[in-house]
Design a protein around this motif. Structure first.
Motif: not given
Lengths: 145, 190
Positions: B132-139
């Motif tokens: 949940i934390a990484r999806t906005p920046t990764d994807i």
């Protein structure tokens, strides 16, 4: 089923929105619930409804089993092939970052393509399964049930 | 907050009551056409339960596959076989005993499960928060489920698609690819 005019009219009203909704679920999957799997099932369900009202022969004229079997394999190929392409471009298998300059665009591209493959396989498999079962049945009278 | 919880509890109780009633109706019903339709109802009720659990994607799948396609496939299978359940001559005592023991063991097993919705459940502390934390920046896409399925866990999803494809291959191997044995030379198999 010529005498079921209510079924025919209702199915005519339902099938186009079902197809459009399936496409929406497919291509809006990054923003809203759903994705290739759900879209494929809804897409196939529209064809199944068509077949339930108009008969299996009408369905196989629109969607010949041979074509469906090819599409089922093609969907898997699209998914697996995306991995091969990303490998050829220098990333890991299914590592989408190689697909575009901007990392987030690359991920989105990868996801859209892969989900398209999923949708294609699921829709054609569901429809082929239905045809496989339904075309083995002799014509049933309404009272037979 | 408590009013909200009470509301959810009431919805859950209604759904579970209907689920149990449907299950009993399925057990008592001998006509398999009715059983197929009732299991579609069962799936639709489960889909409603998944919505109350905020699992929209699962609810969606359950409604489309469980209530839709698999009901139709079951009806297709029924048309190939018999429409009524055969009467069982033997006594139902042993199956009942097995069911009761297995059910009791399962309920005993749930006593070890962490409390429903607790903050320190494994689902809340393991990999999910990181996705949940990484999806906005990764994807960069809003639907975290799609990001996990298609990107973080792309291998698993590829495996699932291959399983779906293999299911088709298996059915075609059993039923034949071209079908249609209406009035031809194979027409008298029933």
């Amino acid at each position: 089923m010529e005498h079921h005019s209510i079924l025919r009219v209702v199915s005519k009203l339902l099938i186009p929105p079902m197809l459009v909704y399936a496409l929406y679920v497919q291509f809006h999957g990054e923003y809203s619930p759903g994705g290739g799997f759900q879209a494929g099932v809804v897409f196939a369900a529209a064809f199944v409804l068509y077949s339930l009202v108009h008969g299996i022969d009408a369905l196989t004229r629109v969607a010949p089993p041979r074509v469906l079997h090819a599409l089922a394999g093609l969907g898997v190929l699209i998914f697996a092939g995306t991995g091969v392409v990303t490998m050829a471009l220098g990333d890991a298998y299914l590592g989408y970052y190689a697909l575009a300059e901007h990392p987030q665009h690359a991920q989105e591209w990868g996801i859209v393509v892969v989900e398209f493959g999923v949708g294609m396989t699921v829709a054609s498999v569901m429809l082929s399964l239905f045809i496989a079962f339904a075309s083995h049945t002799r014509k049933l009278d309404d009272k037979d049930w | 907050m408590t009013a909200n919880l009470v509301g959810i509890a009431i919805i859950d109780i209604v759904f579970f009551t209907l689920l149990v009633l449907t299950a009993i109706a399925i057990l008592r019903q001998r006509n398999l056409f009715a059983v197929a339709m009732l299991s579609g109802v069962f799936s639709l009720l489960s889909a409603g339960l998944f919505v109350t659990l905020d699992a929209m994607d699962v609810a969606f799948t359950e409604a489309a596959v469980g209530a839709g396609i698999s009901t139709v496939l079951m009806l297709g299978t029924l048309a190939l076989t018999s429409r009524d359940e055969a009467k069982r001559p033997r006594s139902a005592l042993l199956p009942l005993f097995v069911c009761l023991v297995a059910g009791a063991a399962l309920i005993y097993g749930t006593l070890d499960m962490p409390p429903f919705g607790a903050v320190d459940n494994p689902i809340q502390t393991h990999v999910a928060p990181e996705y949940i934390a990484r999806t906005p920046t990764d994807i960069g896409i809003p639907n975290v489920v799609a990001a996990v399925l298609a990107s973080y866990r792309g291998f698993d999803t590829l495996g699932e698609v291959v399983v779906v494809f293999a299911a088709l291959v298996a059915v075609l191997l059993m039923l034949g690819t071209s079908g249609r044995r209406t009035n031809g030379k194979n027409g008298k198999e029933e």
